[in-house]
Design an enzyme around this catalytic site. Structure first.
Site, mmCIF file in Angstrom:
data_model
loop_
_atom_site.group_PDB
_atom_site.id
_atom_site.type_symbol
_atom_site.label_atom_id
_atom_site.label_comp_id
_atom_site.label_asym_id
_atom_site.label_seq_id
_atom_site.Cartn_x
_atom_site.Cartn_y
_atom_site.Cartn_z
ATOM 1 N N LYS A 44 1.771 -12.128 3.946
ATOM 2 C CA LYS A 44 2.889 -12.043 3.002
ATOM 3 C C LYS A 44 3.765 -13.294 3.100
ATOM 4 O O LYS A 44 4.158 -13.878 2.080
ATOM 5 C CB LYS A 44 3.702 -10.780 3.275
ATOM 6 C CG LYS A 44 2.939 -9.485 3.016
ATOM 7 C CD LYS A 44 3.735 -8.271 3.451
ATOM 8 C CE LYS A 44 3.016 -6.978 3.080
ATOM 9 N NZ LYS A 44 1.636 -6.890 3.602
ATOM 10 N N LYS B 26 -4.570 -9.923 -1.439
ATOM 11 C CA LYS B 26 -3.786 -9.618 -2.644
ATOM 12 C C LYS B 26 -2.491 -10.426 -2.707
ATOM 13 O O LYS B 26 -2.022 -10.759 -3.804
ATOM 14 C CB LYS B 26 -3.466 -8.128 -2.714
ATOM 15 C CG LYS B 26 -2.559 -7.612 -1.609
ATOM 16 C CD LYS B 26 -2.268 -6.133 -1.755
ATOM 17 C CE LYS B 26 -1.433 -5.601 -0.600
ATOM 18 N NZ LYS B 26 -0.125 -6.279 -0.457
ATOM 19 N N LYS C 188 -13.449 -9.255 7.121
ATOM 20 C CA LYS C 188 -12.657 -8.154 6.558
ATOM 21 C C LYS C 188 -13.434 -6.841 6.629
ATOM 22 O O LYS C 188 -14.440 -6.667 5.949
ATOM 23 C CB LYS C 188 -12.306 -8.475 5.107
ATOM 24 C CG LYS C 188 -11.413 -7.445 4.442
ATOM 25 C CD LYS C 188 -10.004 -7.471 5.000
ATOM 26 C CE LYS C 188 -9.084 -6.528 4.228
ATOM 27 N NZ LYS C 188 -7.711 -6.544 4.773
ATOM 28 N N GLY D 240 0.799 -1.221 0.000
ATOM 29 C CA GLY D 240 0.000 0.000 0.000
ATOM 30 C C GLY D 240 0.828 1.265 0.000
ATOM 31 O O GLY D 240 0.398 2.305 -0.519
ATOM 32 N N ASN D 241 2.060 1.198 0.566
ATOM 33 C CA ASN D 241 2.892 2.391 0.624
ATOM 34 C C ASN D 241 3.376 2.838 -0.754
ATOM 35 O O ASN D 241 3.853 3.955 -0.921
ATOM 36 C CB ASN D 241 4.096 2.163 1.547
ATOM 37 C CG ASN D 241 5.033 1.083 1.034
ATOM 38 O OD1 ASN D 241 4.598 0.057 0.509
ATOM 39 N ND2 ASN D 241 6.332 1.297 1.190
#
Length: 386
Positions: free
Chosen positions: A283, A221, A136, A18-19
């Site tokens: 991740k 994602k 979520k 996101g960064n």
């Protein structure tokens, strides 16, 4: 134009954190997002210049969240859109910025690599256990009174969120099929840099006859990136985040950065609880899945893209000795079969089923997959009201 033919032609799937799009403290203006993305694409262009074939994917949480807030605020004036449509809108929005800035940086390097954004549907299993326990959070915050009214009148799942108010919660099912994968493989094989599966993909389910329908859900994602990397037979999966490496004992005096670790070592760290579910956990899980298939996964900072792929930065997760070669060989054989099947565009299917068709048939036969009622979906547009 520059010639990269003598350099490596390995494939990497890059998952932007996101960064890369929105920094902490920013409000999310177009100018802010474009500036951040431009800096990120400069580094991706360096990968292409080094000879990597790049498939790019990205998050979309803040962007979809903003669309849902717009839905809620303008619901009495403009018809709100369902969540899957908001996801598709965000893929176009972010893809446009990624594609444009990456093309500009490639041109500055005198590289003629085409860049294409693919609006990507990703199928999930309608019987995934996540649908029984939405978790979520999405969209705006509401008071408890309004949230309970929405639950009663609209049938939405709502939960209190860390003392900040109530929010809608939706399922987060596992990705099982990248719907346009044949086209993505073809473009990658033609030397195109493909941007796809944004936000984990637009979630869909298959109904009777294999028809597709959107569904209100959020696909992780990073897990979608691992599936994508497997399906395009990538050599590496690179997950970019806002920290230089993965750590054990994170945030304590015993904190230790991980450099190169085997799959077994990383699995042991994960089982010991070193990676939190809301941050590094997904991740690491995605990386381990890809390594199980014979690839190499890297977790690194956005500022160290080239160094990470050269083995000089980040956390590199590798297969056990001997295991990776076997898995990679099997993976490559499956990919060749799928690619051959995908080259029959526009031709009538023969009597013999290809591996791709057998997989599709399996998806079609899954019990419980139904076509979503469009009126009901519009009534239940995320975060807004009918």
């Amino acid at each position: 134009m520059a010639d990269t033919s003598k350099k490596t032609r390995k494939t990497v799937v890059v998952a932007l954190g996101g960064n890369a799009i929105l920094q902490p403290g920013q409000v999310g203006t177009f100018e802010e997002q474009l500036f951040n993305i431009d800096g990120a694409m400069r580094r991706i262009a360096e990968l292409v210049e080094d000879g990597w074939r790049v498939v790019l994917t990205h998050g979309n949480g803040p962007q979809v969240g903003n669309l849902l807030i717009q839905n809620a605020l303008a619901a009495k004036t403009v018809a709100p859109m369902p969540m899957d449509v908001c996801g598709a809108m965000s893929q176009g929005q972010i893809g446009y910025m990624l594609e444009q800035t990456l093309q500009n940086h490639l041109r500055m390097r005198r590289l003629d690599t085409p860049v294409v954004t693919v609006l990507t549907q990703v199928a999930v299993d309608s019987k995934d256990k996540a649908f029984a326990a939405p978790s979520k959070p999405v969209g705006p915050f509401y008071s408890e009174a309004v949230a309970r009214k929405m639950m009663l009148e609209e049938g939405l799942a709502m939960k209190e969120d860390a003392g900040r108010g109530w929010r809608r919660v939706v399922p987060s099912p596992e990705p099982v099929e990248i719907v346009p994968i044949a086209a993505i493989r073809d473009m990658l094989g033609d030397g195109i840099c493909v941007i796809c599966s944004g936000g984990g993909g637009v979630p869909v389910v298959r109904g009777k006859g294999g028809s597709l329908s959107g569904i209100d859900a959020v696909i992780d994602k990073d897990l979608a990136a691992a599936l994508l990397a497997h399906e395009v037979a990538a050599d590496a999966l690179l997950i970019l985040t806002d920290v230089p490496q993965a750590y054990v004992h994170y945030g304590t005096p015993d904190q230790q950065a991980l450099a190169t670790v085997t799959l077994a070592e990383m699995r042991a760290y994960a089982q010991a609880g070193h990676f939190k579910a809301g941050s590094m956990g997904p991740k690491v899980a995605a990386c381990m899945r890809f390594v199980e298939a014979g690839g190499t996964s890297v977790i690194a900072s956005l500022t160290e893209v080239v160094q990470a792929m050269a083995g000089d930065a980040g956390t590199r997760i590798v297969p056990e000795a001997g295991a990776g070669k076997k898995a990679k060989t099997e993976h490559a054989a499956i990919h060749v079969a799928k690619k051959s099947a995908g080259k029959t565009h526009g031709k009538k299917a023969g009597a013999k089923k290809t591996p791709a068709k057998r997989a599709a048939a399996k998806m079609v036969k899954q019990p419980g997959a139904t076509v979503i009622d469009l009126d009901e979906r519009r009534q239940r547009a995320s975060g807004g009201r009918a």
